[in-house]
Design a protein around this motif. Structure first.
Motif, PDB file in Angstrom:
ATOM      1  N   UNK A 219       0.925  -1.208  -0.021  1.00 47.54           N
ATOM      2  CA  UNK A 219      -0.065   0.049  -0.085  1.00 47.54           C
ATOM      3  C   UNK A 219       0.963   1.362   0.080  1.00 47.54           C
ATOM      4  N   UNK A 220       0.804   2.095  -0.924  1.00 47.07           N
ATOM      5  CA  UNK A 220       1.498   3.006  -1.066  1.00 47.07           C
ATOM      6  C   UNK A 220       0.941   4.197  -0.237  1.00 47.07           C
ATOM      7  N   UNK A 221       1.934   4.925   0.451  1.00 51.89           N
ATOM      8  CA  UNK A 221       1.455   5.905   1.463  1.00 51.89           C
ATOM      9  C   UNK A 221       1.587   7.248   0.688  1.00 51.89           C
ATOM     10  N   UNK A 222       0.439   8.142   1.189  1.00 52.68           N
ATOM     11  CA  UNK A 222       0.383   9.556   0.624  1.00 52.68           C
ATOM     12  C   UNK A 222       1.027  10.517   1.575  1.00 52.68           C
ATOM     13  N   UNK A 223       1.743  10.021   2.744  1.00 54.20           N
ATOM     14  CA  UNK A 223       2.419  11.022   3.219  1.00 54.20           C
ATOM     15  C   UNK A 223       1.857  11.736   4.649  1.00 54.20           C
TER      16      UNK A 223
ATOM     17  N   UNK B 141     -10.223   8.859  -1.568  1.00 54.82           N
ATOM     18  CA  UNK B 141      -9.299  10.190  -1.692  1.00 54.82           C
ATOM     19  C   UNK B 141      -7.936   9.662  -1.077  1.00 54.82           C
ATOM     20  N   UNK B 142      -6.791  10.384  -1.610  1.00 57.09           N
ATOM     21  CA  UNK B 142      -5.506  10.094  -1.426  1.00 57.09           C
ATOM     22  C   UNK B 142      -4.965   9.112  -2.402  1.00 57.09           C
ATOM     23  N   UNK B 143      -5.475   9.270  -3.804  1.00 53.50           N
ATOM     24  CA  UNK B 143      -5.179   8.544  -4.677  1.00 53.50           C
ATOM     25  C   UNK B 143      -3.782   8.266  -4.705  1.00 53.50           C
ATOM     26  N   UNK B 144      -3.289   7.215  -5.135  1.00 50.63           N
ATOM     27  CA  UNK B 144      -1.781   6.750  -5.205  1.00 50.63           C
ATOM     28  C   UNK B 144      -1.398   6.085  -6.490  1.00 50.63           C
ATOM     29  N   UNK B 145      -0.382   5.527  -6.890  1.00 52.40           N
ATOM     30  CA  UNK B 145       0.070   4.797  -8.185  1.00 52.40           C
ATOM     31  C   UNK B 145      -0.505   3.593  -8.371  1.00 52.40           C
ATOM     32  N   UNK B 146      -0.401   3.019  -9.625  1.00 52.54           N
ATOM     33  CA  UNK B 146      -0.825   1.693  -9.957  1.00 52.54           C
ATOM     34  C   UNK B 146      -0.072   0.502  -9.270  1.00 52.54           C
ATOM     35  N   UNK B 147       1.085   1.000  -8.776  1.00 52.43           N
ATOM     36  CA  UNK B 147       2.060  -0.076  -8.194  1.00 52.43           C
ATOM     37  C   UNK B 147       1.229  -0.577  -6.706  1.00 52.43           C
ATOM     38  N   UNK B 148       0.421   0.185  -6.200  1.00 49.88           N
ATOM     39  CA  UNK B 148      -0.264   0.092  -4.846  1.00 49.88           C
ATOM     40  C   UNK B 148      -1.197  -0.848  -4.968  1.00 49.88           C
ATOM     41  N   UNK B 149      -1.413  -1.905  -4.340  1.00 50.06           N
ATOM     42  CA  UNK B 149      -2.540  -3.005  -4.338  1.00 50.06           C
ATOM     43  C   UNK B 149      -3.907  -2.620  -3.923  1.00 50.06           C
ATOM     44  N   UNK B 150      -3.908  -1.425  -3.246  1.00 53.04           N
ATOM     45  CA  UNK B 150      -5.231  -0.493  -3.206  1.00 53.04           C
ATOM     46  C   UNK B 150      -4.919   0.652  -3.739  1.00 53.04           C
ATOM     47  N   UNK B 151      -6.162   1.183  -4.536  1.00 60.30           N
ATOM     48  CA  UNK B 151      -5.753   2.476  -5.320  1.00 60.30           C
ATOM     49  C   UNK B 151      -5.523   3.519  -4.617  1.00 60.30           C
ATOM     50  N   UNK B 152      -5.924   3.683  -3.302  1.00 64.23           N
ATOM     51  CA  UNK B 152      -5.531   4.814  -2.587  1.00 64.23           C
ATOM     52  C   UNK B 152      -5.077   4.529  -1.176  1.00 64.23           C
ATOM     53  N   UNK B 153      -4.552   5.638  -0.517  1.00 63.16           N
ATOM     54  CA  UNK B 153      -3.790   5.303   0.817  1.00 63.16           C
ATOM     55  C   UNK B 153      -5.080   5.342   1.879  1.00 63.16           C
ATOM     56  N   UNK B 154      -5.520   4.123   2.001  1.00 65.30           N
ATOM     57  CA  UNK B 154      -6.818   3.672   2.724  1.00 65.30           C
ATOM     58  C   UNK B 154      -6.398   4.101   4.221  1.00 65.30           C
TER      59      UNK B 154
END
Length: 428
Positions: free
Chosen positions: A59-63, A86-99
């Motif tokens: 899961x990619x973090x938004x910060x 909201x807080x959408x992240x890149x396609x590399x993340x297995x969840x499309x946003x920073x949940x």
């Protein structure tokens, strides 16, 4: 155990992961910053950071969870199946946003720390919230996101099982004015009668006369009937009683009245009881402390439950004051003018103070239905929306919490529609 790899364990990360993964999904959670330990772990695991390390669940973090304090963050919204995120992240993340950043933003009430204009009675306006503006106010999105996230986890780790929650209810009755006419004292009763007479409010004048001369039951004295109906339909109440001094905003009977004290004690036999702070107590610690002391002297046990019905939360001061007084649970997290999930969740959760980046032991029970909103909606609108909301809460095994006022049941023999609605909402 669900092992999470992170570079640095911040209070925000600890708070949010434990709420989403433990409180909502039922997993035991562990954290590590050692790659070797993460790789060696054979059970369920995810990494949370800027970059993916390999083929792990990522899961990619938004910060947001690595920051301190609050900033006016630009949010971009998009759809995720049948809800908004909201807080959408890149396609590399297995969840499309920073949940986790999105969940923290809602749970902490981050937006309420930002500059905003209060409404006419000093409340945070629900129309200013992102939930209202983007159409997800009536969805417990934090819980919905968590369940979708859990589905993805189970696809990757099919042998792991989470604990399934059961749908439940909490019904809270706020008693700001225990009686409409009785026990108000001779001076107040005479003054109110003269006022009604000169205002030509003959109906109120006659009703007060009948109640004071025991020809009719006080309209707000619905307690025995409410307990009886609730017992027959197998659900219970939490009762919050106000003990404020008489003022412009507090018209209750005196806390010294034996009849009122007896009422408070008797309701403790039928459900949990707590304090409904007066307006002044929400803004002044010494007043809140005094009302708590009054409550404990009447009930003879420590105050554990509290809730505000009509006024603003006054974040973060009010919750910090509750914390100082060692109060355990709060029933204030609602909007007074509309239905919805103010914090985006139907689960109990701990209060997080952004100013001090501190996790509090104070448990918040979010309210989806505050009966103040009755005057802004038709009964049909409320019933239709609450049926839909109940279905949403049931799907995620959450809690459907309802905050009513004893005044809502005025005219008991003629008006039972709200009690019937509550009975329906309590059906499992």
């Amino acid at each position: 155990m669900l092992l999470i790899y992170i570079k640095t364990l911040t209070p925000r990360i600890n708070y949010t992961f434990r709420q989403v993964c433990s409180s909502i999904l039922g997993y035991e959670v562990g954290f590590t910053s050692k790659i070797e330990e993460f790789v060696a772990h054979e059970g369920m695991k995810i990494s949370y950071g800027k970059q993916k390390m390999g083929n792990e669940f990522f899961i990619q973090e938004a910060g947001l969870l690595n920051e301190q304090g609050f900033n006016d963050t630009e949010l971009k919204f998009h759809e995720w199946e049948n809800t908004t995120c909201f807080f959408k992240v890149s396609d590399k993340s297995d969840v499309p946003f920073d949940i986790f950043s999105a969940s923290f933003y809602l749970l902490s009430r981050y937006e309420e720390y930002l500059p905003h204009v209060k409404d006419s009675v000093g409340r945070y306006p629900y129309k200013e919230s992102i939930g209202f503006k983007h159409g997800f106010l009536e969805q417990p999105v934090v819980d919905i996101w968590a369940y979708k996230f859990n589905t993805l986890l189970k696809d990757r780790f099919p042998k792991e099982n989470s604990v399934k929650r059961e749908f439940n209810n909490k019904n809270i009755l706020a008693v700001a004015e225990a009686f409409k006419f009785r026990k108000k004292g001779i001076v107040r009763s005479i003054g109110a009668s003269i006022r009604d007479f000169f205002k030509l409010d003959i109906a109120n004048f006659i009703e007060r006369f009948k109640v004071l001369f025991y020809l009719k039951k006080d309209p707000y004295d619905i307690y025995d009937g409410l307990v009886k109906e609730s017992h027959q339909n197998q659900f219970k109440w939490h009762f919050l009683f106000q003990l404020s001094n008489y003022s412009i905003k507090s018209k209750n009977v005196s806390y010294n009245k034996i009849k009122y004290q007896a009422l408070i004690k008797s309701m403790g036999d039928y459900g949990k009881i707590g304090l409904l702070p007066g307006y002044e107590a929400l803004y002044d610690f010494s007043t809140l402390k005094l009302e708590k002391k009054r409550w404990e002297s009447i009930v003879n046990r420590p105050l554990k439950l509290i809730g505000s019905y009509n006024y603003d939360l006054n974040l973060p001061t009010l919750y910090n004051n509750f914390d100082k007084l060692e109060i355990e649970r709060d029933f204030s997290m609602s909007y007074a003018e509309t239905l919805g999930f103010r914090a985006g969740t139907c689960s109990s959760y701990l209060y997080y103070d952004i100013n001090f980046e501190r996790i509090s032991p104070l448990v918040l029970d979010p309210i989806v239905f505050n009966s103040n909103c009755i005057k802004y909606h038709t009964f049909f609108e409320l019933k239709t929306k609450m049926e839909k909301i109940k279905d949403e809460v049931r799907k995620v095994g959450g809690s459907l919490n309802i905050l009513m006022n004893n005044k809502d049941f005025d005219n008991w023999d003629k008006e039972k529609k709200y009690l019937n609605l509550i009975t329906y909402l309590n059906e499992k």
